[in-house]
Design a protein around this motif. Sequence first.
Motif, PDB file in Angstrom:
ATOM      1  N   ASN A  59      56.599  37.810  35.640  1.00 53.32           N
ATOM      2  CA  ASN A  59      55.970  39.804  35.052  1.00 53.32           C
ATOM      3  C   ASN A  59      56.193  40.480  34.037  1.00 53.32           C
ATOM      4  OD1 ASN A  59      54.993  38.184  37.450  1.00 53.32           O
ATOM      5  ND2 ASN A  59      54.861  40.305  39.127  1.00 53.32           N
ATOM      6  N   ASP A  74      47.650  44.429  35.888  1.00 49.61           N
ATOM      7  CA  ASP A  74      47.160  45.112  37.104  1.00 49.61           C
ATOM      8  C   ASP A  74      47.523  43.462  37.927  1.00 49.61           C
ATOM      9  OD1 ASP A  74      44.896  43.111  36.594  1.00 49.61           O
ATOM     10  OD2 ASP A  74      43.964  44.087  36.467  1.00 49.61           O
ATOM     11  N   ASP A  75      47.545  44.364  39.420  1.00 50.85           N
ATOM     12  CA  ASP A  75      47.634  42.938  40.714  1.00 50.85           C
ATOM     13  C   ASP A  75      47.330  41.449  40.026  1.00 50.85           C
ATOM     14  OD1 ASP A  75      48.916  44.768  41.617  1.00 50.85           O
ATOM     15  OD2 ASP A  75      47.015  45.775  43.114  1.00 50.85           O
ATOM     16  N   GLU A  76      45.549  42.018  39.493  1.00 54.54           N
ATOM     17  CA  GLU A  76      45.495  40.591  39.594  1.00 54.54           C
ATOM     18  C   GLU A  76      45.944  39.357  39.038  1.00 54.54           C
ATOM     19  OE1 GLU A  76      41.231  38.831  37.901  1.00 54.54           O
ATOM     20  OE2 GLU A  76      40.924  40.329  38.644  1.00 54.54           O
ATOM     21  N   ARG A  78      49.574  39.639  38.412  1.00 58.53           N
ATOM     22  CA  ARG A  78      50.292  39.310  39.625  1.00 58.53           C
ATOM     23  C   ARG A  78      49.663  38.474  40.323  1.00 58.53           C
ATOM     24  NH1 ARG A  78      50.501  44.847  39.223  1.00 58.53           N
ATOM     25  NH2 ARG A  78      52.293  45.985  38.500  1.00 58.53           N
ATOM     26  N   GLU A  79      48.581  37.775  41.247  1.00 54.81           N
ATOM     27  CA  GLU A  79      48.506  37.616  41.998  1.00 54.81           C
ATOM     28  C   GLU A  79      48.251  35.795  41.117  1.00 54.81           C
ATOM     29  OE1 GLU A  79      44.532  35.959  45.181  1.00 54.81           O
ATOM     30  OE2 GLU A  79      44.330  38.396  43.997  1.00 54.81           O
ATOM     31  N   ASP A  82      51.981  34.214  40.553  1.00 52.03           N
ATOM     32  CA  ASP A  82      52.632  34.416  41.741  1.00 52.03           C
ATOM     33  C   ASP A  82      51.912  32.975  41.975  1.00 52.03           C
ATOM     34  OD1 ASP A  82      54.086  36.540  41.771  1.00 52.03           O
ATOM     35  OD2 ASP A  82      52.415  37.530  43.146  1.00 52.03           O
TER      36      ASP A  82
END
Length: 249
Positions: A59, A74-76, A78-79, A82
């Motif tokens: 990350n 952003d969180d997208e 990271r998703e 993952d």
Amino acid sequence: MTEHEQKPVEQVAERGFTARLERLRSDAGHPTLETISRHAGRSMGAVSNTFTGKAVPSNAKAERIVAALGGTFDDEWRELLDRARAERNRTRTDDEPDSVPAPDRKRPRRRTVLIAGIVALVVVAGAAIAFLPDWNGAADRSGSGGVGPVVVTRAGPLGLIVRSSGTRDGEQIGSAAEGQTLWAECHAVTDFDPRPDTGKGPVWYRVRWPSSGPTKDFLGSTPDDAYVGWVYGGFAVPRAPENTQIPHC
């Protein structure tokens, strides 16, 4: 779709991340990999592997590439990362054999020769490592003995990159301004020449540095700094008459 037309599972899982990365690159005017790697403080090979999907970065490393392209991690992101890592790990697990063949007990001589060969390789490798430069940027270098000044002769707006090693995979741990004095312990010749046009060759100076963590900030170098960094010798020269005090690493 036939079996031959199907894409590898890893490629399908990772295309979400790489596709979004390519869109961000396109929005940024499609900069070259060299430009992206310079701004992200990553090697061009690592950046290339990220864009082609050959490697899934951490990350932190992905965030630096996204930031170099003017994006927000952003969180997208990271998703997507993952998901790519999970699918890659699952695929590798599926490819592993269900059982390990029993050892061959009928050929003890062959096994003995193999072990002897491994021991010999370890000895040779240990001897070779003893002659390699110390790339360790986190080593404690307290004390001002054995250093000489080198001056940054050329640096753009982003400064001269200070790396964790004088190799292609060395990460940026800071920047030095043009005209700045750095305190060098030694110099080394590696296989990485970032600017062959200078005619200086792949010469690097190991300098005292105040930090070992990844950053693009402009930092100062003093003889008493506890860490070390590496700067390209094409844009830094010893300051006379102390240049004879900068030995080979």
